[in-house]
Structure formats: C-alpha cells, structure tokens
Design a protein around this motif. Sequence first.
Motif, PDB file in Angstrom:
ATOM      1  N   MET A   1       0.917  -1.186   0.111  1.00  0.00           N
ATOM      2  CA  MET A   1       0.058   0.109  -0.094  1.00  0.00           C
ATOM      3  C   MET A   1       0.883   1.276   0.086  1.00  0.00           C
ATOM      4  O   MET A   1       1.811   1.328   0.952  1.00  0.00           O
ATOM      5  N   ILE A   2       0.545   2.193  -0.692  1.00  0.00           N
ATOM      6  CA  ILE A   2       1.123   3.283  -1.002  1.00  0.00           C
ATOM      7  C   ILE A   2       0.885   4.372   0.192  1.00  0.00           C
ATOM      8  O   ILE A   2      -0.463   4.184   0.411  1.00  0.00           O
ATOM      9  N   LYS A   3       1.617   5.046   0.979  1.00  0.00           N
ATOM     10  CA  LYS A   3       1.255   5.877   2.020  1.00  0.00           C
ATOM     11  C   LYS A   3       1.898   7.118   1.674  1.00  0.00           C
ATOM     12  O   LYS A   3       2.833   7.349   1.591  1.00  0.00           O
ATOM     13  N   SER A  33       1.951   0.191  -4.329  1.00  0.00           N
ATOM     14  CA  SER A  33       0.663  -0.017  -4.095  1.00  0.00           C
ATOM     15  C   SER A  33       0.250  -1.588  -3.862  1.00  0.00           C
ATOM     16  O   SER A  33      -0.856  -1.833  -3.620  1.00  0.00           O
ATOM     17  N   GLY A  34       0.947  -2.439  -4.790  1.00  0.00           N
ATOM     18  CA  GLY A  34       0.437  -3.659  -4.957  1.00  0.00           C
ATOM     19  C   GLY A  34      -0.818  -3.999  -5.917  1.00  0.00           C
ATOM     20  O   GLY A  34      -1.195  -4.956  -5.748  1.00  0.00           O
ATOM     21  N   VAL A  35      -1.145  -3.090  -6.775  1.00  0.00           N
ATOM     22  CA  VAL A  35      -2.220  -3.143  -7.809  1.00  0.00           C
ATOM     23  C   VAL A  35      -1.740  -4.310  -8.802  1.00  0.00           C
ATOM     24  O   VAL A  35      -2.292  -5.188  -9.060  1.00  0.00           O
ATOM     25  N   SER A  36      -0.356  -4.139  -9.292  1.00  0.00           N
ATOM     26  CA  SER A  36       0.270  -5.171  -9.968  1.00  0.00           C
ATOM     27  C   SER A  36       1.739  -5.286  -9.717  1.00  0.00           C
ATOM     28  O   SER A  36       2.139  -4.560  -8.749  1.00  0.00           O
ATOM     29  N   ASN A 116      -5.268   0.223  -1.793  1.00  0.00           N
ATOM     30  CA  ASN A 116      -3.708   0.421  -2.356  1.00  0.00           C
ATOM     31  C   ASN A 116      -3.166   1.791  -2.049  1.00  0.00           C
ATOM     32  O   ASN A 116      -1.808   2.101  -2.340  1.00  0.00           O
ATOM     33  N   LEU A 117      -3.822   2.833  -1.757  1.00  0.00           N
ATOM     34  CA  LEU A 117      -3.426   4.109  -1.419  1.00  0.00           C
ATOM     35  C   LEU A 117      -4.096   4.818  -0.220  1.00  0.00           C
ATOM     36  O   LEU A 117      -5.215   4.848   0.020  1.00  0.00           O
ATOM     37  N   ARG A 118      -3.225   5.186   0.666  1.00  0.00           N
ATOM     38  CA  ARG A 118      -3.762   5.708   2.026  1.00  0.00           C
ATOM     39  C   ARG A 118      -2.929   7.130   2.160  1.00  0.00           C
ATOM     40  O   ARG A 118      -2.140   7.316   2.161  1.00  0.00           O
ATOM     41  N   LEU A 119      -4.003   8.239   2.210  1.00  0.00           N
ATOM     42  CA  LEU A 119      -3.647   9.543   2.737  1.00  0.00           C
ATOM     43  C   LEU A 119      -4.056   9.590   4.189  1.00  0.00           C
ATOM     44  O   LEU A 119      -4.535   9.404   4.949  1.00  0.00           O
TER      45      LEU A 119
END
Length: 123
Positions: A1-3, A33-36, A116-119
């Motif tokens: 996951m992108i932080k 991100s782990g999307v791919s 996959n993305l947390r702000l």
Amino acid sequence: MIKAVFKAEIENGGKDLVIHFGRVFSFEIKDHSGVSEAGSDVLCAAVSSMTMLAVNTLEEFFRVGMTVTAVDTSRGAVPCVRVEIAPEYTASQEVLCVLSGFYNELYALAEEYPKNLRLELKN
C-alpha cells in the motif's frame, strides 16, 4: 500500500470536498501499491509522476526552497520520497496551490484504490 503523509494546516477546515492548505510543511510518499508487479503498476506510475510533477514545478519553475530526500530503490529498498518545505515558503501561494492540487488528486486516487493508497494529514 502506498502511504502519503502531509504535514500541513488546512485553511478551509476540511469542510469542503476539496482541501485548501493554509501552510504546508512536508510530505512523504512511500511503499508500493500492490495493484500489480513493480514496473507495470498503473497506480504507482500515477503517484510517481504526480509526485515528480509537484516537486519539479515547485523547485524548477517557482524556485521554492525545499529539501528532497529519495531512497535509491535499485538496492531493494522500499521506495520513498520525503519533501520538506523551507520555513519561508510554507505559506507561499505557489506551494499552497501546487500541493493542494497534488493532495486532492491523490485523494481522488485513494477513493478509487482504497486498498492500495492511504492518505494521512497531520497538523
């Protein structure tokens, strides 16, 4: 996951759908991100290019003083970029416009890719 972590003051109190910063002190973008797989991940590519656009616009076009620290991922480290805005620029119109826009675009991506993305916004 992108932080993505922004240290900032919010001008509009977060009441509107769109965030307007009053001051921005720093931001950090890290992880995958782990999307791919790395190298073919569309979310990582989007976040990376948005980050580079924001940093390069502030640094090259507006000549904003800042410290940019990036991790060299060629040795297998977790990708990370940290940007600290020089104190005299934290409330400049250029910084506020560019980074408010950057944050809001990241927010839109986070809504589309919540796993996959947390702000995070810190005062």
